[in-house]
Structures are given as structure tokens and as C-alpha cells.
Design a protein around this motif. Structure first.
Motif, PDB file in Angstrom:
ATOM      1  N   GLU A   6      38.611 -35.481  24.661  1.00  0.00           N
ATOM      2  CA  GLU A   6      39.883 -36.174  24.751  1.00  0.00           C
ATOM      3  C   GLU A   6      39.711 -37.591  25.265  1.00  0.00           C
ATOM      4  OE1 GLU A   6      42.217 -33.987  27.595  1.00  0.00           O
ATOM      5  OE2 GLU A   6      40.819 -34.390  29.234  1.00  0.00           O
TER       6      GLU A   6
ATOM      7  N   LEU B 124      42.145 -40.333  27.730  1.00  0.00           N
ATOM      8  CA  LEU B 124      43.336 -40.381  28.569  1.00  0.00           C
ATOM      9  C   LEU B 124      43.452 -41.749  29.225  1.00  0.00           C
ATOM     10  CD1 LEU B 124      42.264 -39.871  31.757  1.00  0.00           C
ATOM     11  CD2 LEU B 124      42.022 -37.576  30.869  1.00  0.00           C
TER      12      LEU B 124
ATOM     13  N   THR C  89      49.252 -41.710  32.169  1.00  0.00           N
ATOM     14  CA  THR C  89      50.263 -42.225  31.235  1.00  0.00           C
ATOM     15  C   THR C  89      50.259 -41.449  29.926  1.00  0.00           C
ATOM     16  OG1 THR C  89      50.068 -44.428  32.207  1.00  0.00           O
ATOM     17  CG2 THR C  89      51.047 -44.283  30.013  1.00  0.00           C
ATOM     18  N   TRP C  90      49.074 -41.220  29.375  1.00  0.00           N
ATOM     19  CA  TRP C  90      48.969 -40.386  28.188  1.00  0.00           C
ATOM     20  C   TRP C  90      47.623 -39.679  28.135  1.00  0.00           C
ATOM     21  CZ3 TRP C  90      44.845 -41.922  25.319  1.00  0.00           C
ATOM     22  CH2 TRP C  90      44.540 -43.280  25.216  1.00  0.00           C
ATOM     23  N   ARG C  91      47.591 -38.598  27.380  1.00  0.00           N
ATOM     24  CA  ARG C  91      46.386 -37.781  27.214  1.00  0.00           C
ATOM     25  C   ARG C  91      46.344 -37.340  25.754  1.00  0.00           C
ATOM     26  NH1 ARG C  91      44.651 -33.952  32.022  1.00  0.00           N
ATOM     27  NH2 ARG C  91      42.409 -33.879  31.585  1.00  0.00           N
ATOM     28  N   CYS C  92      45.260 -37.640  25.068  1.00  0.00           N
ATOM     29  CA  CYS C  92      45.170 -37.372  23.631  1.00  0.00           C
ATOM     30  C   CYS C  92      43.979 -36.463  23.347  1.00  0.00           C
ATOM     31  CB  CYS C  92      45.014 -38.685  22.864  1.00  0.00           C
ATOM     32  SG  CYS C  92      44.857 -38.474  21.079  1.00  0.00           S
TER      33      CYS C  92
ATOM     34  N   ASP D  83      48.819 -46.798  22.869  1.00  0.00           N
ATOM     35  CA  ASP D  83      49.712 -45.775  23.408  1.00  0.00           C
ATOM     36  C   ASP D  83      49.164 -44.366  23.262  1.00  0.00           C
ATOM     37  OD1 ASP D  83      51.672 -47.677  24.127  1.00  0.00           O
ATOM     38  OD2 ASP D  83      52.421 -47.703  22.056  1.00  0.00           O
ATOM     39  N   GLY D  84      47.924 -44.256  22.754  1.00  0.00           N
ATOM     40  CA  GLY D  84      47.300 -42.944  22.666  1.00  0.00           C
ATOM     41  C   GLY D  84      47.599 -42.166  21.400  1.00  0.00           C
ATOM     42  N   GLU D  85      48.115 -42.840  20.366  1.00  0.00           N
ATOM     43  CA  GLU D  85      48.349 -42.180  19.082  1.00  0.00           C
ATOM     44  C   GLU D  85      47.114 -42.323  18.200  1.00  0.00           C
ATOM     45  OE1 GLU D  85      51.095 -40.437  18.398  1.00  0.00           O
ATOM     46  OE2 GLU D  85      51.856 -40.906  20.408  1.00  0.00           O
TER      47      GLU D  85
END
Length: 410
Positions: free
Chosen positions: A88, A90, A100-103, A147-149
């Protein structure tokens, strides 16, 4: 901008310490371990200049990078119940440390074997101002938005030994990474927009041990650029089209980790295991330059893992046992050798005429970048660390086995 002007601009950025504080790749904006700012020299878990500490559930030795005010890392999470693996990326808010985000990017039912000192997420991400590029060796490569997309993700199959270590490098529209495995060792250049392969160049060597882990470095060559890529037995130079320009032989070298450094039209490379030798090589050659372009070489106290740093006419390097050497860039002659830290893998960082060295116990030693050794400070977080430091303005971001820290000056 003309090609000549682009090369001159790049050269000035590499040699004169980049004016931006954006830490966008392994070893910073130039990829060579320089921060153009003053950094903290004192810190601890309880010091007043601790801005935040964020614990991370997972294991990884990739270094943090900065993405539009976010601290971004790669990470791996494993399950002892079913032997599964999750890879992942992050991001933490740079001001607060809040996630803030985790992908989630790649999942595997069975964990492949790696070296006990390695992790499944050792390569450091790269941010080109638009996209984040993350790389897990043969386990997957991906492009993300800030933004983690996910923009795209691919798997490039090769046969690594002990896992992966080469961080991705972006130059113009190319994403570069080494793929030096047990067989068919090569370097890849892929289209950063969609992940399609532009070219793959097989190493023109016949090494007994093909595997290496080195991150390439793009440097000027006349009016153009060249890709410096150390591998087993040879360091190679390639054009941006994948043509081999030159190579230099270091007999028996393999498992090469330290990233090359460029200064004074020379590149400085370590030959890796078993007996590391540091070579200074002029970068204007053609063909096999082993006997014509090697300016000097030294085998005493050369690192197998830590990358060197050059400050003016001085080269600093940390051997795996924590002994630091200061060498003359032009001759390789030694100014001093000192046992500074314990066992170390992290690369050296230079800021404000100070050198920062973090050993594997989590201690960071600070000493002056001068011809005489002078220790300035020792800071101990008491947590294992193999990741290299990240500089952000006047603050320092440190990754340990347990957490990410950000320290300021206050």
C-alpha cells in the motif's frame, strides 16, 4: 526551453544544491542527499521540537517523500495467520501527522521470500509534481494522484533475489527502475502516463551473481542526459533511448545498493558485495571505459548499503560498521576515518555544512562536513531504523520500525 538550456539548468540544480525544499524522491530533489536548509540538531521522543509522531501498522524501509504538504510512504502489511501480503501507499498530513489517505495496491496470498534485513516495501516513491509513482519491484508498480487515487498499476515480472530495493526515477515522460534479478538482469524505462514499456535493456555482462538493487541517477552528458545505473559486475550508462553509452567493470561486484553520486563530471559508485570498492569515473566515455575513465578507486571502509554524499571537494561515506570516511573528491585520498555510529544502512544527508548519519538502532549522529572530524550531536529514538532521512524546510522527518516522526526547530 532548448535542450542545451535544459541540460545546463539540470546541471546547476545537481551541483549547486537545489533551491526548493521539496523532498520528492529517494535522497531528495537532486537524488544525492542534499537539503538546502538548516535542520534540527537536537531531538528525542520527548523533546519540545517533536511536531508529531504517527505509528504505522506494517513493515517497510522506504523513505518518506513530500507531496503537496503530505508525507507519503509505501508500506507492507503481512498476516501470520494465512501468510498473506498487502502492499500500500499512505499519506499523513504534514502539519499534524494525521493519516489523510491509505491506498491498497497489490495483494498476495503467499509472501515471497526476502532477505531478513529487507522489507516488501523498500523502494522510495517518486513525485513529479503531478503523480506519485510507487514501486515494489516484481510485486507491482503504480501511479497515484496526490489524493491517493490510482491512475494505473502494473506488474513487471522478473526474478529478484532477497526482494527488491531499486527506487523508481522519473525523467521527463520516462519512469526508470532496475530489475537485476537472478536471471535476465535489465533496466526498464516505462511510459509514466500509462505504464507501458518504452524499452527494456538487458545488461551486457556475464555476472556469476546477477542480482543488485541500485537506484539509477540521471546526469548531464554534453547537450543531453545519461542514465547511470550500477548493476552486478559493471556500472552502466544509457541514453534516454536505452542505448548503452559506456560501462565500467568492477570484477565480482554484486548486490549493489548505494545510489551513485555525480560531481565534477565524475560519478561515484560502490561495487557492492563481497568486497566493496568505491570508484570515481569520468562520465564522458564510450564503450568499455574500465581502463580509460576510472580516475581513482578505494576499497577501505567502503559502504555496501549506505549512499555517499559529496560536499564541495569532500566525499563522505559510512561503512556498514558505522565507520565514516572523509575523502578528497579529486584524488580519493583520505582526510579522516572515525567510528561514528553502529551498523548502518541509511544514506547520508547533508544540510548547512553538517552530515547526518542514522544507524540501525535509531541513533542519528551529526558531524561537520569538514576536513577534520567534529561531532556536533547524537540523538537517540531507540527504535530500529534503516530508512533514510527526509528534510522538509527546516524540519526533519524520520521513519523507524514503529513510527514516522517530524521534528522542528522549536
Amino acid at each position: 526551453m532548448t535542450k542545451s538550456l535544459k541540460v545546463i539548468t539540470f546541471f546547476m540544480q545537481s551541483v549547486c544544491l537545489f533551491s526548493s525544499t521539496e523532498w520528492n524522491q529517494f535522497r531528495g530533489k537532486t537524488g544525492q542527499g542534499h537539503a538546502n536548509t538548516k535542520l534540527p540538531i537536537k531531538w528525542s521522543k520527548n523533546s519540545p521540537n517533536l511536531l508529531w509522531r504517527t505509528e504505522i501498522d506494517g513493515t517497510a524501509w522506504s523513505s518518506p517523500i513530500l507531496v503537496n504538504g503530505l508525507v507519503v510512504i509505501t508500506n507492507s502489511r503481512t498476516s501470520t495467520k494465512d501468510n498473506s501480503l498487502e502492499l500500500e501507499a499512505l499519506a499523513m498530513d504534514g502539519e499534524t501527522g494525521i493519516l489523510t489517505w491509505r491506498c491498497s495496491l497489490f495483494s498476495y496470498a503467499d509472501m515471497p521470500r526476502i532477505h531478513r534485513k529487507n522489507s516488501y516495501a523498500s523502494p522510495t516513491p517518486f513525485f513529479d509534481g503531478v503523480s506519485i509513482f510507487v514501486h515494489f519491484g516484481n510485486l507491482g508498480t503504480a501511479s497515484l494522484t496526490p489524493d491517493g487515487e490510482i491512475r494505473w498499476k502494473k506488474v513487471f515480472s522478473y526474478s529478484p533475489v532477497h526482494g527488491s530495493g531499486s527506487s523508481p526515477v522519473v525523467h521527463d515522460d520516462l519512469l526508470l527502475f532496475s530489475a537485476d534479478g537472478a536471471s535476465d538482469p535489465a533496466i526498464y524505462a516505462i511510459n509514466k502516463m500509462d505504464g507501458t514499456v518504452r524499452w527494456k535493456k538487458k545488461r551486457s555482462s556475464n555476472s556469476k551473481k546477477n542480482f543488485s538493487f541500485c537506484t539509477p541517477l540521471v546526469v548531464p552528458r554534453g547537450k543531453d542526459f545519461q542514465i547511470i545505473s550500477p548493476a552486478s559486475d559493471y556500472v552502466f550508462s544509457y541514453s534516454l533511448n536505452g542505448d548503452e553509452l559506456w560501462k565500467s567493470h568492477y570484477p565480482g561486484g554484486y548486490s549493489v545498493v548505494p545510489r551513485p553520486v555525480f560531481s565534477s563530471n565524475m560519478v561515484f559508485v560502490s561495487s557492492g558485495y563481497d568486497r566493496p570498492t568505491l570508484y570515481a569515473i569520468n562520465t564522458d566515455g564510450r564503450g568499455d571505459v574500465t581502463s580509460t575513465k576510472v580516475v581513482w578507486e578505494i576499497s577501505k571502509l567502503v559502504p555496501r548499503n549506505s549512499s555517499v554524499v559529496v560536499v564541495d571537494d569532500l566525499l563522505f561515506m559510512a561503512a556498514d560498521n558505522g565507520v565514516v570516511s572523509c575523502l578528497d573528491v579529486n584524488s580519493g585520498s583520505s582526510h579522516w576515518n572515525e567510528r561514528v555510529g553502529g551498523s548502518c544502512s541509511a544514506s547520508l544527508l547533508h544540510a548547512d555544512n553538517l552530515i547526518y548519519l542514522t544507524d540501525e538502532t535509531g541513533k542519528t549522529y551529526i558531524f561537520r562536513a569538514t576536513k577534520e572530524f567534529e561531532e556536533v550531536a547524537v540523538n537517540d529514538l531507540g527504535e530500529r531504523s534503516l530508512a533514510s532521512l527526509m528534510a522538509w524546510g527546516g524540519t526533519l522527518v524520520i521513519r523507524t520500525a514503529d513510527a514516522i516522526y517530524r521534528f522542528g526547530k522549536k
